[in-house]
Write a protein that holds these residues in place. Sequence first.
Motif, short mmCIF file in Angstrom:
data_model
loop_
_atom_site.label_atom_id
_atom_site.label_comp_id
_atom_site.label_asym_id
_atom_site.label_seq_id
_atom_site.Cartn_x
_atom_site.Cartn_y
_atom_site.Cartn_z
N ASP A 1 0.22 5.60 0.45
CA ASP A 1 -0.41 6.80 0.74
C ASP A 1 0.45 7.93 0.33
N THR B 1 -0.29 10.68 0.30
CA THR B 1 -0.80 11.69 1.32
C THR B 1 0.32 11.71 2.59
N LYS B 2 0.32 10.46 2.88
CA LYS B 2 0.90 10.18 3.94
C LYS B 2 2.33 10.61 4.06
N GLN C 1 0.80 -1.43 -0.37
CA GLN C 1 0.27 0.19 -0.26
C GLN C 1 0.49 1.52 0.39
#
Length: 415
Positions: free
Chosen positions: A250, A252-253, A248
């Motif tokens: 992310d 954004t993070k 995964q």
Amino acid sequence: MVAAKQFLEEGSAKRNEDLIEFSKWLRRNGVDDSKVKLRADGGHGMGNSLYARQMIKEDELLFRIPLKIAFYSDAVRRHPTLGSVIKGARIPQGMQGETFLLSLMLMYEACQVGHMETGCKLSNETSFWLPYIKILPKTFSAPIFWNEVERQELKGSQVMEMLNDDLAQARREWEMMKIVVDKHPNVFCSSCFNFERYKWAAWNIHSRALTLQGVKYLIPLADMVNYEPDDADVSRQDHQDVFMKHHQVDRTKGHAEIFADRKFVKDRMIVESYGDNANYMYLQFFGFIPDVNPTDCRHLQFSVDDLNVTQQEKQARSRLLQSRGLRTSFSSCIRLVSRLPPPLLHFLRSIHLHSHEEEQASRLQQGVVSTANEIAVYSFLKRKMRLLLSSFTESSTRDATILKGLSARETVEKH
């Protein structure tokens, strides 16, 4: 013999030193690799590997890796040097474009650290990725790196066709990159940027990068998880979903997370399933053929033109199929360990309808059209496989098993 042994030991010691420096670099950049041990190739031929330091549960987080240390297309666009260089440049579309951009960045950074052993260093600055680039493979065993004599071993196989396609595609991509390179001689050193260096970079991407939601990510540490199928791969239909669950990103993070796709006891090599792939793909991009691969298959092309009937009958069947909105050609991978794919069976049943059996076409959606039609389908498949195998100088037990299975099915249908 003593000198050779000393050379091997010194090489192994150097690889271990590089892995230690790589681990320190990971930790300096916020990666917790405490659950795994990094080991150099210990003779198993799988390159650098990861081993469990402790018991690890299925679906447990292995590591979280900040994207600031990853290679991906947006990182290339934000690169302090390459970002301005690629503006307005002609870049291939889709996955080819992803490979193009990551390869360009990897070649640039490798040139910075002198990894290419060309003596060409672009600046006095050391690449941020130095510890990572030092542990990347310098050579590959994929067919695209074989010499002409070795390539002849592939004669008669579909891998030869794929190799020729790979070479042609790689040359096209390099010619596009060369346009960018030639425009900026102050940025790109000619001894670092050539077709052989491009193949080196591109195959690092092909064999190590993760493809997630249409974006390729070359992620240090995550790329060290080696291949091994799991018990569910034989019957699994959701390979992509399972892969996405355990890999995964992310944005954004700003990190990637890698999870264990099975449990591991202490000191067990960390492995994962690479998904629904045939053996030729592993040879093509990774340079190996798995000892066990439940998703292996034989890729075949099928057409009305393959039928052992008159040309007039072929044309009549083609018209019948087209009038029903059905295809006259089809490609599929046939697996040893599973039934024929329903779409393939549907196609084969349709092309074995005689031109005067138009009323039978309505039964295609229900499955078996007739006993005679089913016998014709499996007889056709057996001839197709025999023709394919006749192009090889040697056969294999697995190929013989496929033919035996088709013969058994043909016999069942007759009775």
